[in-house]
Design an enzyme around this catalytic site. Structure first.
Site, PDB file in Angstrom:
ATOM      1  N   ASN A   6       0.851  -1.196   0.000  1.00 16.10           N
ATOM      2  CA  ASN A   6       0.000   0.000   0.000  1.00 16.10           C
ATOM      3  C   ASN A   6       0.885   1.244   0.000  1.00 16.10           C
ATOM      4  O   ASN A   6       1.642   1.472   0.943  1.00 16.10           O
ATOM      5  CB  ASN A   6      -0.897  -0.041   1.251  1.00 16.10           C
ATOM      6  CG  ASN A   6      -1.866   1.125   1.302  1.00 16.10           C
ATOM      7  OD1 ASN A   6      -1.491   2.254   1.018  1.00 16.10           O
ATOM      8  ND2 ASN A   6      -3.102   0.861   1.665  1.00 16.10           N
ATOM      9  N   HIS A   9       0.740   6.318   1.696  1.00 16.80           N
ATOM     10  CA  HIS A   9       1.446   7.318   2.504  1.00 16.80           C
ATOM     11  C   HIS A   9       2.438   8.140   1.689  1.00 16.80           C
ATOM     12  O   HIS A   9       2.841   9.225   2.117  1.00 16.80           O
ATOM     13  CB  HIS A   9       2.159   6.657   3.670  1.00 16.80           C
ATOM     14  CG  HIS A   9       1.226   6.205   4.757  1.00 16.80           C
ATOM     15  ND1 HIS A   9       0.080   6.889   5.088  1.00 16.80           N
ATOM     16  CD2 HIS A   9       1.268   5.149   5.589  1.00 16.80           C
ATOM     17  CE1 HIS A   9      -0.531   6.263   6.072  1.00 16.80           C
ATOM     18  NE2 HIS A   9       0.159   5.203   6.395  1.00 16.80           N
ATOM     19  N   HIS A  49      -5.460   3.788  -2.389  1.00 20.55           N
ATOM     20  CA  HIS A  49      -6.812   4.190  -1.990  1.00 20.55           C
ATOM     21  C   HIS A  49      -7.100   5.578  -2.558  1.00 20.55           C
ATOM     22  O   HIS A  49      -6.473   6.548  -2.140  1.00 20.55           O
ATOM     23  CB  HIS A  49      -6.862   4.207  -0.451  1.00 20.55           C
ATOM     24  CG  HIS A  49      -8.224   4.485   0.116  1.00 20.55           C
ATOM     25  ND1 HIS A  49      -8.492   4.403   1.466  1.00 20.55           N
ATOM     26  CD2 HIS A  49      -9.390   4.830  -0.469  1.00 20.55           C
ATOM     27  CE1 HIS A  49      -9.760   4.697   1.680  1.00 20.55           C
ATOM     28  NE2 HIS A  49     -10.335   4.969   0.525  1.00 20.55           N
ATOM     29  N   ARG A  51      -9.552   8.312  -2.408  1.00 20.33           N
ATOM     30  CA  ARG A  51     -10.672   8.721  -1.559  1.00 20.33           C
ATOM     31  C   ARG A  51     -11.607   9.666  -2.311  1.00 20.33           C
ATOM     32  O   ARG A  51     -11.190  10.357  -3.234  1.00 20.33           O
ATOM     33  CB  ARG A  51     -10.152   9.440  -0.304  1.00 20.33           C
ATOM     34  CG  ARG A  51      -9.436   8.516   0.626  1.00 20.33           C
ATOM     35  CD  ARG A  51      -8.921   9.268   1.834  1.00 20.33           C
ATOM     36  NE  ARG A  51      -8.463   8.322   2.821  1.00 20.33           N
ATOM     37  CZ  ARG A  51      -9.240   7.824   3.795  1.00 20.33           C
ATOM     38  NH1 ARG A  51     -10.487   8.232   3.920  1.00 20.33           N
ATOM     39  NH2 ARG A  51      -8.766   6.942   4.636  1.00 20.33           N
ATOM     40  N   ARG A  55      -7.917  13.385  -0.952  1.00 22.09           N
ATOM     41  CA  ARG A  55      -6.967  14.101  -0.092  1.00 22.09           C
ATOM     42  C   ARG A  55      -5.550  13.528  -0.156  1.00 22.09           C
ATOM     43  O   ARG A  55      -4.604  14.214   0.229  1.00 22.09           O
ATOM     44  CB  ARG A  55      -7.470  14.209   1.343  1.00 22.09           C
ATOM     45  CG  ARG A  55      -7.552  12.950   2.146  1.00 22.09           C
ATOM     46  CD  ARG A  55      -7.887  13.358   3.601  1.00 22.09           C
ATOM     47  NE  ARG A  55      -8.125  12.226   4.461  1.00 22.09           N
ATOM     48  CZ  ARG A  55      -9.334  11.789   4.804  1.00 22.09           C
ATOM     49  NH1 ARG A  55     -10.407  12.394   4.333  1.00 22.09           N
ATOM     50  NH2 ARG A  55      -9.468  10.766   5.606  1.00 22.09           N
ATOM     51  N   GLU A  76      -8.419   0.529  -3.547  1.00 19.07           N
ATOM     52  CA  GLU A  76      -9.324   0.640  -2.399  1.00 19.07           C
ATOM     53  C   GLU A  76     -10.222   1.837  -2.637  1.00 19.07           C
ATOM     54  O   GLU A  76      -9.741   2.907  -3.045  1.00 19.07           O
ATOM     55  CB  GLU A  76      -8.533   0.888  -1.109  1.00 19.07           C
ATOM     56  CG  GLU A  76      -7.835  -0.305  -0.573  1.00 19.07           C
ATOM     57  CD  GLU A  76      -7.077   0.042   0.698  1.00 19.07           C
ATOM     58  OE1 GLU A  76      -7.296   1.124   1.271  1.00 19.07           O
ATOM     59  OE2 GLU A  76      -6.243  -0.764   1.085  1.00 19.07           O
ATOM     60  N   THR A 107     -18.562  -1.863  14.261  1.00 20.94           N
ATOM     61  CA  THR A 107     -17.952  -1.537  15.555  1.00 20.94           C
ATOM     62  C   THR A 107     -16.435  -1.372  15.507  1.00 20.94           C
ATOM     63  O   THR A 107     -15.887  -0.434  16.046  1.00 20.94           O
ATOM     64  CB  THR A 107     -18.311  -2.617  16.604  1.00 20.94           C
ATOM     65  OG1 THR A 107     -18.396  -3.859  15.930  1.00 20.94           O
ATOM     66  CG2 THR A 107     -19.589  -2.289  17.286  1.00 20.94           C
ATOM     67  N   GLU A 157     -11.140  -8.936   2.931  1.00 24.46           N
ATOM     68  CA  GLU A 157      -9.917  -8.582   3.648  1.00 24.46           C
ATOM     69  C   GLU A 157     -10.309  -8.366   5.105  1.00 24.46           C
ATOM     70  O   GLU A 157     -11.123  -7.479   5.410  1.00 24.46           O
ATOM     71  CB  GLU A 157      -9.279  -7.326   3.064  1.00 24.46           C
ATOM     72  CG  GLU A 157      -7.990  -6.945   3.795  1.00 24.46           C
ATOM     73  CD  GLU A 157      -7.232  -5.821   3.089  1.00 24.46           C
ATOM     74  OE1 GLU A 157      -7.156  -5.823   1.846  1.00 24.46           O
ATOM     75  OE2 GLU A 157      -6.721  -4.946   3.814  1.00 24.46           O
ATOM     76  N   HIS A 196      -4.104  -4.052   7.651  1.00 25.54           N
ATOM     77  CA  HIS A 196      -4.101  -2.941   8.603  1.00 25.54           C
ATOM     78  C   HIS A 196      -3.240  -3.271   9.824  1.00 25.54           C
ATOM     79  O   HIS A 196      -3.530  -4.193  10.563  1.00 25.54           O
ATOM     80  CB  HIS A 196      -5.495  -2.528   9.077  1.00 25.54           C
ATOM     81  CG  HIS A 196      -5.509  -1.081   9.486  1.00 25.54           C
ATOM     82  ND1 HIS A 196      -5.913  -0.067   8.656  1.00 25.54           N
ATOM     83  CD2 HIS A 196      -5.096  -0.482  10.623  1.00 25.54           C
ATOM     84  CE1 HIS A 196      -5.776   1.086   9.268  1.00 25.54           C
ATOM     85  NE2 HIS A 196      -5.264   0.864  10.457  1.00 25.54           N
TER      86      HIS A 196
HETATM   87  N1  PXP Z   1      -5.967  -2.621   4.009  1.00 23.41           N
HETATM   88  C1  PXP Z   1      -6.823  -1.583   3.984  1.00 23.41           C
HETATM   89  C2  PXP Z   1      -8.228  -1.838   3.544  1.00 23.41           C
HETATM   90  C3  PXP Z   1      -6.399  -0.302   4.351  1.00 23.41           C
HETATM   91  O1  PXP Z   1      -7.269   0.730   4.297  1.00 23.41           O
HETATM   92  C4  PXP Z   1      -5.057  -0.097   4.715  1.00 23.41           C
HETATM   93  C5  PXP Z   1      -4.565   1.253   5.046  1.00 23.41           C
HETATM   94  O2  PXP Z   1      -5.117   1.720   6.192  1.00 23.41           O
HETATM   95  C6  PXP Z   1      -4.204  -1.209   4.748  1.00 23.41           C
HETATM   96  C7  PXP Z   1      -4.677  -2.452   4.382  1.00 23.41           C
HETATM   97  C8  PXP Z   1      -2.764  -1.078   5.165  1.00 23.41           C
HETATM   98  O3  PXP Z   1      -2.692  -0.782   6.518  1.00 23.41           O
HETATM   99  P1  PXP Z   1      -1.321  -0.297   7.131  1.00 23.41           P
HETATM  100  O4  PXP Z   1      -0.989   0.996   6.479  1.00 23.41           O
HETATM  101  O5  PXP Z   1      -1.622  -0.166   8.587  1.00 23.41           O
HETATM  102  O6  PXP Z   1      -0.296  -1.355   6.838  1.00 23.41           O
END
Ligand code: PXP
Length: 246
Positions: A6, A9, A49, A51, A55, A76, A107, A157, A196
């Protein structure tokens, strides 16, 4: 085990300085270069992702990675008509539907599929007809997995954020929830991914969860990349994952 890298960032960092100056000559860092570094490091797919409010990742980032990086692209996105239209144009290999608004979240923080079956089913069908395999980012709950199966989603996922952010008895309880959810998904014929908060430090415990075929990892890789570069960070993660039998 597939590693989806991912790169969101990288766009977050770029936007921190250049959000209103993206047409300038000196804009950095580049999500496209990040995807290329992830490829060199051994990534199996690229996750980004886009959005609704744009952003971080911009439409042009997604199209550039789609066009120029010879890896499967996992988009995503929120489950909205506007994002559906975008995904139909981008045609990514995979799509992971994620919650973006408060009311879409269950939740723990996954997409509340169970309360939106009728709304999500046609979206998953339209994306599949357009050539994208769809995954749903959900909490490790049987009700959510059964709803994913009812919709016809081929993949889920499992949200590992709570697993990653707890310790002791809470971590153990969350691990058990992930195990039950993964077994449920597998029994229903659904491919089970996780994402995540996954780090090298929690892989051994995550390895107790059966049937996982893909991990989507971002934050720790970009953090490590600050010191060793993204290619090396991805290679380290691939090696750490390969040390376990999944
Ligand atoms: N999977 C999804 C659906 C996400 O939204 C994210 C980013 O928050 C990740 C995986 C990757 O998570 P992380 O950046 O904490 O490794």
């Amino acid at each position: 085990m597939h590693l989806g890298v991912n790169i969101d960032h990288v766009a977050t960092l770029r936007q921190a300085r250049y959000a209103t100056m993206l047409d300038m000559h000196n804009v950095e860092p580049s999500p496209l270069q990040a995807a290329q570094a992830a490829l060199r490091g051994g990534a199996d797919s690229i996750t980004l992702h886009v959005r609704e409010d744009r952003r971080h990742m911009q439409d042009a980032d997604a199209f550039a990675v789609r066009r120029e990086v010879p890896l499967p692209l996992n988009l995503e996105m929120g489950a909205t008509p506007e994002m559906l239209e975008f995904a139909l144009r981008l045609k990514p290999d995979y799509i992971c539907l994620v919650p973006e608004r408060r009311q879409e979240i269950t939740t723990e923080g996954g997409l509340d599929v169970a309360s939106r079956v009728d709304e999500l089913r046609p979206m998953v069908q339209a994306l599949a007809a357009n050539g994208s395999r769809v995954s749903l980012f959900i909490d490790p709950e049987t009700a959510q997995i059964e709803a994913a199966a009812a919709i016809g989603a081929p993949m889920v996922e499992l949200h590992t954020g709570r697993f990653a952010n707890t310790l002791g008895a809470e971590r153990e309880a969350e691990t058990q929830r992930l195990i039950v959810a993964a077994e449920c998904g597998h029994a229903l014929g659904i491919e089970v991914h996780a994402g995540h908060g996954i780090q090298i430090a929690n892989l051994a415990e995550l390895n107790r969860v059966p049937h996982l075929t893909e991990l989507n990892i971002g934050h720790t890789l970009i953090s490590r990349a600050v010191f060793v570069g993204l290619e090396a960070a991805v290679r380290e993660m691939k090696e750490a994952i390969a040390a376990f039998k999944w």
